[in-house]
Design an enzyme around this catalytic site. Sequence first.
Site, PDB file in Angstrom:
ATOM      1  N   ARG A  51       0.853  -1.195   0.000  1.00 56.59           N
ATOM      2  CA  ARG A  51       0.000   0.000   0.000  1.00 56.59           C
ATOM      3  C   ARG A  51       0.889   1.244   0.000  1.00 56.59           C
ATOM      4  O   ARG A  51       1.911   1.268   0.696  1.00 56.59           O
ATOM      5  CB  ARG A  51      -0.907   0.015   1.229  1.00 56.59           C
ATOM      6  N   HIS A  96      -0.037   3.228   4.848  1.00 55.91           N
ATOM      7  CA  HIS A  96      -0.637   2.162   5.680  1.00 55.91           C
ATOM      8  C   HIS A  96      -0.186   0.777   5.212  1.00 55.91           C
ATOM      9  O   HIS A  96      -0.977  -0.167   5.195  1.00 55.91           O
ATOM     10  CB  HIS A  96      -2.167   2.226   5.652  1.00 55.91           C
ATOM     11  N   ARG A 112      -8.878  -3.958   9.713  1.00 59.68           N
ATOM     12  CA  ARG A 112      -7.415  -3.919   9.549  1.00 59.68           C
ATOM     13  C   ARG A 112      -6.874  -2.696  10.277  1.00 59.68           C
ATOM     14  O   ARG A 112      -7.352  -1.571  10.058  1.00 59.68           O
ATOM     15  CB  ARG A 112      -7.024  -3.877   8.071  1.00 59.68           C
ATOM     16  N   ASN A 126      -8.951   6.299  11.424  1.00 56.76           N
ATOM     17  CA  ASN A 126      -7.670   6.315  12.143  1.00 56.76           C
ATOM     18  C   ASN A 126      -7.934   6.318  13.642  1.00 56.76           C
ATOM     19  O   ASN A 126      -9.067   6.505  14.087  1.00 56.76           O
ATOM     20  CB  ASN A 126      -6.879   7.579  11.787  1.00 56.76           C
ATOM     21  N   PHE A 130      -2.587  15.584  -0.296  1.00 55.40           N
ATOM     22  CA  PHE A 130      -2.172  14.297   0.265  1.00 55.40           C
ATOM     23  C   PHE A 130      -0.781  13.850  -0.208  1.00 55.40           C
ATOM     24  O   PHE A 130       0.058  13.459   0.603  1.00 55.40           O
ATOM     25  CB  PHE A 130      -3.227  13.223  -0.047  1.00 55.40           C
ATOM     26  N   ARG A 133     -10.614  11.310  -1.135  1.00 51.25           N
ATOM     27  CA  ARG A 133     -10.390   9.912  -0.721  1.00 51.25           C
ATOM     28  C   ARG A 133     -11.286   8.977  -1.526  1.00 51.25           C
ATOM     29  O   ARG A 133     -10.859   7.890  -1.914  1.00 51.25           O
ATOM     30  CB  ARG A 133     -10.695   9.748   0.777  1.00 51.25           C
ATOM     31  N   TYR A 142      -8.827   5.720  -3.241  1.00 49.31           N
ATOM     32  CA  TYR A 142      -8.692   4.316  -2.810  1.00 49.31           C
ATOM     33  C   TYR A 142      -8.941   3.365  -3.969  1.00 49.31           C
ATOM     34  O   TYR A 142      -8.154   2.447  -4.217  1.00 49.31           O
ATOM     35  CB  TYR A 142      -9.646   4.028  -1.644  1.00 49.31           C
ATOM     36  N   ARG A 155      -2.635  -1.750  -7.164  1.00 52.17           N
ATOM     37  CA  ARG A 155      -2.128  -2.664  -6.127  1.00 52.17           C
ATOM     38  C   ARG A 155      -2.641  -4.088  -6.340  1.00 52.17           C
ATOM     39  O   ARG A 155      -1.905  -5.062  -6.137  1.00 52.17           O
ATOM     40  CB  ARG A 155      -2.547  -2.143  -4.746  1.00 52.17           C
TER      41      ARG A 155
HETATM   42  C1  HEM Z   1      -9.281  11.434   6.983  1.00 51.20           C
HETATM   43  C2  HEM Z   1      -8.075  11.150   6.610  1.00 51.20           C
HETATM   44  C3  HEM Z   1      -7.637   9.764   6.271  1.00 51.20           C
HETATM   45  C4  HEM Z   1      -7.798   8.616   6.963  1.00 51.20           C
HETATM   46  C5  HEM Z   1      -8.521   8.421   8.270  1.00 51.20           C
HETATM   47  C6  HEM Z   1      -7.187   7.554   6.211  1.00 51.20           C
HETATM   48  C7  HEM Z   1      -7.148   6.237   6.594  1.00 51.20           C
HETATM   49  C8  HEM Z   1      -6.590   5.211   5.870  1.00 51.20           C
HETATM   50  C9  HEM Z   1      -6.486   3.849   6.286  1.00 51.20           C
HETATM   51  C10 HEM Z   1      -6.988   3.287   7.585  1.00 51.20           C
HETATM   52  C11 HEM Z   1      -5.866   3.170   5.307  1.00 51.20           C
HETATM   53  C12 HEM Z   1      -5.477   1.693   5.346  1.00 51.20           C
HETATM   54  C13 HEM Z   1      -6.579   0.859   4.801  1.00 51.20           C
HETATM   55  C14 HEM Z   1      -6.224  -0.584   4.925  1.00 51.20           C
HETATM   56  O1  HEM Z   1      -6.073  -1.057   6.069  1.00 51.20           O
HETATM   57  O2  HEM Z   1      -6.098  -1.242   3.891  1.00 51.20           O
HETATM   58  C15 HEM Z   1      -5.585   4.085   4.261  1.00 51.20           C
HETATM   59  C16 HEM Z   1      -4.972   3.759   3.089  1.00 51.20           C
HETATM   60  C17 HEM Z   1      -4.865   4.623   2.049  1.00 51.20           C
HETATM   61  N1  HEM Z   1      -5.205   5.964   2.052  1.00 51.20           N
HETATM   62 FE1  HEM Z   1      -6.018   7.002   3.526  1.00 51.20          FE
HETATM   63  N2  HEM Z   1      -6.670   8.080   5.051  1.00 51.20           N
HETATM   64  C18 HEM Z   1      -6.945   9.429   5.057  1.00 51.20           C
HETATM   65  C19 HEM Z   1      -6.667  10.327   4.087  1.00 51.20           C
HETATM   66  C20 HEM Z   1      -6.325   9.957   2.831  1.00 51.20           C
HETATM   67  C21 HEM Z   1      -6.302  10.832   1.707  1.00 51.20           C
HETATM   68  C22 HEM Z   1      -6.639  12.315   1.738  1.00 51.20           C
HETATM   69  C23 HEM Z   1      -5.929  10.085   0.646  1.00 51.20           C
HETATM   70  C24 HEM Z   1      -5.756  10.496  -0.776  1.00 51.20           C
HETATM   71  C25 HEM Z   1      -6.324  11.518  -1.334  1.00 51.20           C
HETATM   72  C26 HEM Z   1      -5.686   8.737   1.115  1.00 51.20           C
HETATM   73  C27 HEM Z   1      -5.242   7.705   0.348  1.00 51.20           C
HETATM   74  C28 HEM Z   1      -4.985   6.442   0.796  1.00 51.20           C
HETATM   75  C29 HEM Z   1      -4.455   5.403  -0.023  1.00 51.20           C
HETATM   76  C30 HEM Z   1      -4.079   5.533  -1.496  1.00 51.20           C
HETATM   77  C31 HEM Z   1      -4.375   4.255   0.765  1.00 51.20           C
HETATM   78  C32 HEM Z   1      -3.886   2.869   0.362  1.00 51.20           C
HETATM   79  C33 HEM Z   1      -5.105   2.030   0.035  1.00 51.20           C
HETATM   80  C34 HEM Z   1      -4.776   0.679  -0.518  1.00 51.20           C
HETATM   81  O3  HEM Z   1      -3.710   0.489  -1.107  1.00 51.20           O
HETATM   82  O4  HEM Z   1      -5.639  -0.196  -0.393  1.00 51.20           O
HETATM   83  N3  HEM Z   1      -5.956   8.693   2.441  1.00 51.20           N
HETATM   84  N4  HEM Z   1      -6.036   5.339   4.608  1.00 51.20           N
END
Ligand code: HEM
Length: 735
Positions: free
Chosen positions: A89, A92, A129, A165, A178, A375, A379, A386
């Site tokens: 990823r 995370h 997770r 989170n 981001f 977001r 994802y 991925r």
């Molecule tokens: C409120 C703010 C955010 C929270 C709480 C958050 C939370 C998370 C969490 C928990 C994961 C892990 C998911 C898993 O366990 O597979 C994750 C992955 C990810 N997040 Fe966030 N995130 C935030 C903001 C953002 C933003 C603003 C972006 C992009 C614009 C972003 C892009 C990603 C990406 C690309 C992944 C990897 C997902 C994957 O490969 O499956 N996140 N995020």
Amino acid sequence: MAGLVPESVQKVANVALGSREGDKLKDLAQNTKDTTNKDRLTTDYGVKQGTADDWLRVASHEKTGPMLLEDPFARERIMRFDHERIPERVVHARGSGAFGKFRVYESAADLTFAPVLTDTSRETPVFVRFSTVLGSRGSADTVRDVRGFAVKFYTEEGNWDIVGNDIPVFFIQDAIKFPDVIHAAKPEPHNEVPQAQSAHNNFWDFQFNHTESTHMFMWAMSDRAIPRSFRMMQGFGVNTFTLINAKGERHFVKFTWTPELGVHSLVWDEALKLAGQDPDFHRKDLWEAIANGVFPKWKFGIQAIPEADEHKFDFDILDATKVWPEDLVPTRYIGEMELNRNPDEFFTQVEQIAFCTSHVVPGIGFSDDPLLQGRNFSYFDTQISRLGINFQELPINRPTCPVMNFNRDGALRHTITRGTVNYWPNRYEACPPAAKEEGAYVEYAQKVMGIKARMRSDKFKDHFSQAQLFWNSMSTIEKRHIINAFGFELDHCEDPVVFGRMVQRLADIDLNLAQTVAELVGGEVPKQGRPNHGRHAPALSQTEFPGSTPTIASRRVAILIADGYDQVAYNAAYAALSSALAVPLVVGTKRSKVTAANGKSTQPHHHLEGLRSTMVDAVFIPGGAKSVEALTRNGRALHWIREAFGHLKTIGATGEAVDLVHRAIGLPSVSVSSSGDVHESYGVVTLKELRPERLTEVVTIAKGATGFMEKFFYGISQHRCWDRELDGLNKQVAY
Ligand code: HEM
């Protein structure tokens, strides 16, 4: 086959199969195989393999000649292996997870018509997770970082994901930032250093220049960023979602998870050491608790604001850098989640699961939160690279309700859809869109008017009020930890511009904080700070969440012994700990049998070098003259006790071990028992003259208890002895 599938896992799986929770397990069973001794090794195309040891080659007993590429078995094994890895990823990357179930005990029908939140008879299977954000897949669990808390609900109406989170706010307000915040936080581009750390120039350079991060970096420097366990963290959806009720009314909402065990953290020195001594500490902790049947539970809460009240607050409720203080918007707890089953295989379940904020079910919707909207795009997009475009077909991701549509083909498509049409509309009326009455997702008819512009509402511009609110709401101990965290982080920034500016920034939050940190890290001491509004919001402090009842369930407690230990005290402690569902870990001077004073013996789980005090929550040392003498002469044993003291853990000792503990700690202000009376001093519980009849197996854990075990267990249930730190004792001991 016995031994290959852990019994506890099978037991829970069997129980669950008859329930709605079991629907996902049944679904997974279609793709699940067990490895048994009845199976024979085959190629992926099913032909049995006679050997797994020798590549086909030109060879004789006298001579080993060249190997032959014609060997399809060998080629398959190597080539298959060569392509085993997928991209981790992008954030995370390191995480672990578990299966469980969710149920609401109070209907939220006033807010939503989604049955997952209204039907109190319904059980919804979940997969959760937990993760760190910055480190690679192989990085350590206990680093200072935000923790991911992502929940997938396999509802009867489709999958709903809360991708949250353990901290309720975020670094940025608009998703477009981001890449910058993550680039700045991840290892620096020129040398890929440091791994899984925010303690470096680029991270703090960004934080200074990007003031909207101010509130979040305060949380990231707090104890929330070094949790004791995934099981002891709150979870927050962070973004603002919406709920729509049967009358068509809309509320803005935030989602919260609060753990039954309370919110607890490591201390920083312990977290640092664990990163080397046991980098899988959190992963193992979650696994161990579930395997032992001590299932972690969280209450599920909602904060709701009626649509009409959107603009009634002095912050924008769509701004993810702001909390909704509970005195303004209380959290209403309506449900509970339990995790009760470890995964069968890490890769196909924990690694391949794909969460997405845009996965919502009818009755749940988005808001115009500019972080959430980005977001929702990101994802799905990243999961295409991925996992591939057909990632929703993977067993862990597919819903438990029917899926049918005209999305087709792509790499690794494996659903076989029969029929002559793959489009809508078609002459057979095959697979038409659903009507609202049939459960179709219908977007809320939101009125939108405006001009196209790259801007946010003016309230987004306040970057400091809630950072001050957070600081004001911290307990004395939490404030100290935040100061120390800045001391560590900024000390790792070599560039004086970076640490010099950052201490000035801290004066926007609190002058005293800025001055103390400036002294510590060597920046110019600020003379003036931004006026503080003086408001508090108690629920921001984790001390407000001690847990629902005092318990030591799942706490790891070491029992230190050497030859000659007192078996009566040992047995009593072991039995009482086990019946309180704690995990007693016997640590000897050696791992081979240790013999008690009465000639009985026991096999320790570990020796002093193998298991360190960082890996347990408390220590008990039974008496026994010979045992105590050996431990007194053992530097590692003395260090164990001092380190446990330094990390504020409860220490218990009986008989001769009382003097050992007194000597190891060596502080006049820590007193010990010298008679048949139980004595407690700064979390050190001692009983010099032990009368065996006073040691009972069933212990009531309550404040004001008088018995030895009661006092010892109550101390453990309180997590740490903060008075030790408040009075500066931990600083007087070398560890
Ligand atoms: C409120 C703010 C955010 C929270 C709480 C958050 C939370 C998370 C969490 C928990 C994961 C892990 C998911 C898993 O366990 O597979 C994750 C992955 C990810 N997040 Fe966030 N995130 C935030 C903001 C953002 C933003 C603003 C972006 C992009 C614009 C972003 C892009 C990603 C990406 C690309 C992944 C990897 C997902 C994957 O490969 O499956 N996140 N995020």
